[in-house]
Design a protein around this motif. Sequence first.
Motif, PDB file in Angstrom:
ATOM      1  N   SER A 158       7.801  -0.664   7.432  1.00 20.29           N
ATOM      2  CA  SER A 158       8.848  -1.691   7.492  1.00 20.29           C
ATOM      3  C   SER A 158       8.266  -2.975   6.910  1.00 20.29           C
ATOM      4  N   SER A 159       8.982  -4.070   7.070  1.00 24.73           N
ATOM      5  CA  SER A 159       8.484  -5.344   6.544  1.00 24.73           C
ATOM      6  C   SER A 159       7.176  -5.769   7.213  1.00 24.73           C
ATOM      7  N   HIS A 160       6.868  -5.201   8.363  1.00 26.61           N
ATOM      8  CA  HIS A 160       5.610  -5.541   9.046  1.00 26.61           C
ATOM      9  C   HIS A 160       4.391  -5.142   8.212  1.00 26.61           C
ATOM     10  N   GLN A 161       4.540  -4.112   7.363  1.00 25.58           N
ATOM     11  CA  GLN A 161       3.429  -3.671   6.526  1.00 25.58           C
ATOM     12  C   GLN A 161       3.387  -4.387   5.175  1.00 25.58           C
ATOM     13  N   GLY A 162       4.459  -5.073   4.779  1.00 24.15           N
ATOM     14  CA  GLY A 162       4.475  -5.779   3.497  1.00 24.15           C
ATOM     15  C   GLY A 162       4.306  -4.819   2.340  1.00 24.15           C
ATOM     16  N   ASN A 163       3.624  -5.273   1.280  1.00 24.51           N
ATOM     17  CA  ASN A 163       3.371  -4.396   0.136  1.00 24.51           C
ATOM     18  C   ASN A 163       2.331  -3.358   0.523  1.00 24.51           C
ATOM     19  N   VAL A 164       2.689  -2.104   0.372  1.00 25.14           N
ATOM     20  CA  VAL A 164       1.849  -0.992   0.806  1.00 25.14           C
ATOM     21  C   VAL A 164       1.031  -0.469  -0.375  1.00 25.14           C
ATOM     22  N   ALA A 165      -0.220  -0.135  -0.124  1.00 25.08           N
ATOM     23  CA  ALA A 165      -1.101   0.461  -1.140  1.00 25.08           C
ATOM     24  C   ALA A 165      -0.833   1.972  -1.148  1.00 25.08           C
ATOM     25  N   TRP A 166       0.225   2.382  -1.845  1.00 23.85           N
ATOM     26  CA  TRP A 166       0.676   3.765  -1.799  1.00 23.85           C
ATOM     27  C   TRP A 166      -0.358   4.742  -2.343  1.00 23.85           C
ATOM     28  N   SER A 167      -1.075   4.374  -3.383  1.00 24.65           N
ATOM     29  CA  SER A 167      -2.071   5.308  -3.929  1.00 24.65           C
ATOM     30  C   SER A 167      -3.189   5.560  -2.918  1.00 24.65           C
ATOM     31  N   THR A 168      -3.537   4.544  -2.144  1.00 28.03           N
ATOM     32  CA  THR A 168      -4.557   4.714  -1.105  1.00 28.03           C
ATOM     33  C   THR A 168      -4.073   5.702  -0.053  1.00 28.03           C
ATOM     34  N   LEU A 169      -2.811   5.546   0.374  1.00 26.01           N
ATOM     35  CA  LEU A 169      -2.260   6.479   1.358  1.00 26.01           C
ATOM     36  C   LEU A 169      -2.192   7.896   0.794  1.00 26.01           C
ATOM     37  N   TRP A 170      -1.730   8.026  -0.454  1.00 25.68           N
ATOM     38  CA  TRP A 170      -1.646   9.346  -1.086  1.00 25.68           C
ATOM     39  C   TRP A 170      -3.028  10.002  -1.132  1.00 25.68           C
ATOM     40  N   ASN A 171      -4.027   9.238  -1.531  1.00 18.00           N
ATOM     41  CA  ASN A 171      -5.384   9.782  -1.636  1.00 18.00           C
ATOM     42  C   ASN A 171      -5.967  10.162  -0.287  1.00 18.00           C
ATOM     43  N   PHE A 192      11.538  -3.649   1.123  1.00 14.98           N
ATOM     44  CA  PHE A 192      12.130  -2.333   0.916  1.00 14.98           C
ATOM     45  C   PHE A 192      11.917  -1.794  -0.500  1.00 14.98           C
ATOM     46  N   THR A 193      12.181  -2.581  -1.514  1.00 16.92           N
ATOM     47  CA  THR A 193      12.089  -2.082  -2.885  1.00 16.92           C
ATOM     48  C   THR A 193      10.678  -1.606  -3.202  1.00 16.92           C
ATOM     49  N   GLN A 194       9.656  -2.388  -2.894  1.00 19.55           N
ATOM     50  CA  GLN A 194       8.275  -1.993  -3.167  1.00 19.55           C
ATOM     51  C   GLN A 194       7.917  -0.744  -2.371  1.00 19.55           C
ATOM     52  N   GLN A 195       8.343  -0.690  -1.122  1.00 19.72           N
ATOM     53  CA  GLN A 195       7.982   0.435  -0.266  1.00 19.72           C
ATOM     54  C   GLN A 195       8.712   1.716  -0.673  1.00 19.72           C
ATOM     55  N   TYR A 196      10.001   1.607  -0.977  1.00 21.35           N
ATOM     56  CA  TYR A 196      10.804   2.780  -1.302  1.00 21.35           C
ATOM     57  C   TYR A 196      10.444   3.346  -2.675  1.00 21.35           C
ATOM     58  N   THR A 197      10.341   2.480  -3.678  1.00 20.06           N
ATOM     59  CA  THR A 197       9.999   2.970  -5.019  1.00 20.06           C
ATOM     60  C   THR A 197       8.514   3.286  -5.136  1.00 20.06           C
ATOM     61  N   GLY A 198       7.684   2.534  -4.448  1.00 18.90           N
ATOM     62  CA  GLY A 198       6.244   2.781  -4.508  1.00 18.90           C
ATOM     63  C   GLY A 198       5.839   4.117  -3.925  1.00 18.90           C
ATOM     64  N   SER A 199       6.443   4.494  -2.805  1.00 18.19           N
ATOM     65  CA  SER A 199       6.121   5.786  -2.198  1.00 18.19           C
ATOM     66  C   SER A 199       6.511   6.931  -3.131  1.00 18.19           C
ATOM     67  N   TYR A 200       7.673   6.815  -3.733  1.00 15.82           N
ATOM     68  CA  TYR A 200       8.127   7.839  -4.680  1.00 15.82           C
ATOM     69  C   TYR A 200       7.248   7.857  -5.932  1.00 15.82           C
ATOM     70  N   GLY A 201       6.810   6.685  -6.347  1.00 10.78           N
ATOM     71  CA  GLY A 201       6.005   6.570  -7.559  1.00 10.78           C
ATOM     72  C   GLY A 201       4.683   7.321  -7.506  1.00 10.78           C
ATOM     73  N   VAL A 202       4.123   7.489  -6.314  1.00 13.61           N
ATOM     74  CA  VAL A 202       2.869   8.243  -6.201  1.00 13.61           C
ATOM     75  C   VAL A 202       3.112   9.712  -5.876  1.00 13.61           C
ATOM     76  N   ILE A 235       7.503  12.349  -0.774  1.00 13.41           N
ATOM     77  CA  ILE A 235       8.891  12.517  -0.355  1.00 13.41           C
ATOM     78  C   ILE A 235       9.181  11.283   0.480  1.00 13.41           C
ATOM     79  N   ARG A 236      10.300  10.641   0.215  1.00 14.12           N
ATOM     80  CA  ARG A 236      10.595   9.406   0.945  1.00 14.12           C
ATOM     81  C   ARG A 236      12.034   9.408   1.431  1.00 14.12           C
ATOM     82  N   GLY A 237      12.266   8.658   2.469  1.00 14.88           N
ATOM     83  CA  GLY A 237      13.603   8.483   3.010  1.00 14.88           C
ATOM     84  C   GLY A 237      13.712   7.073   3.559  1.00 14.88           C
ATOM     85  N   SER A 238      14.930   6.678   3.875  1.00 13.27           N
ATOM     86  CA  SER A 238      15.124   5.344   4.444  1.00 13.27           C
ATOM     87  C   SER A 238      15.757   5.470   5.813  1.00 13.27           C
TER      88      SER A 238
END
Length: 151
Positions: free
Chosen positions: A39-52, A73-83, A86-89
Amino acid sequence: MPARGTAGMGMGVLAHDGRGDAPGGTSVQAVQTEGVDVSSHQGNVAWSTLWNSGVRWAYVKATEGTYYKNTSFTQQYTGSYGVGMIRGSYHFATPDTTGGAAQADYFVDNGAAGRRTAGPCRACSTSSGTRTARPATASPRPGWCPGSATS
């Protein structure tokens, strides 16, 4: 309750059904896939780090009530998909503020699931502090948020 950060999709199945042999003597091992709820509590997420680290799915908070939109939302939703995740809202329902139909409309207008996504979900919180998470359904039904004054 699992320790923070250790919950995985399917862990309830494992706890209920256990591990063992399938019919015909085939060994069955329950597989867990790590995921995150952001959520917004995490701010911009380092998606590649999580994926790895093995995370393969994410649910992103989109809205709450009819008054809040996740600013990340935009950074989190598109970023998760970008790496490759599977993502949902999801929508955080507040049944003590407005009705279910108004909140569903707000969610649809501000971040509900689109293409290439897991199904939308709603999380509920009541004045008593009860919290639940359930798949969102297209048809309205009584008791849209268990434990609320509208259930």
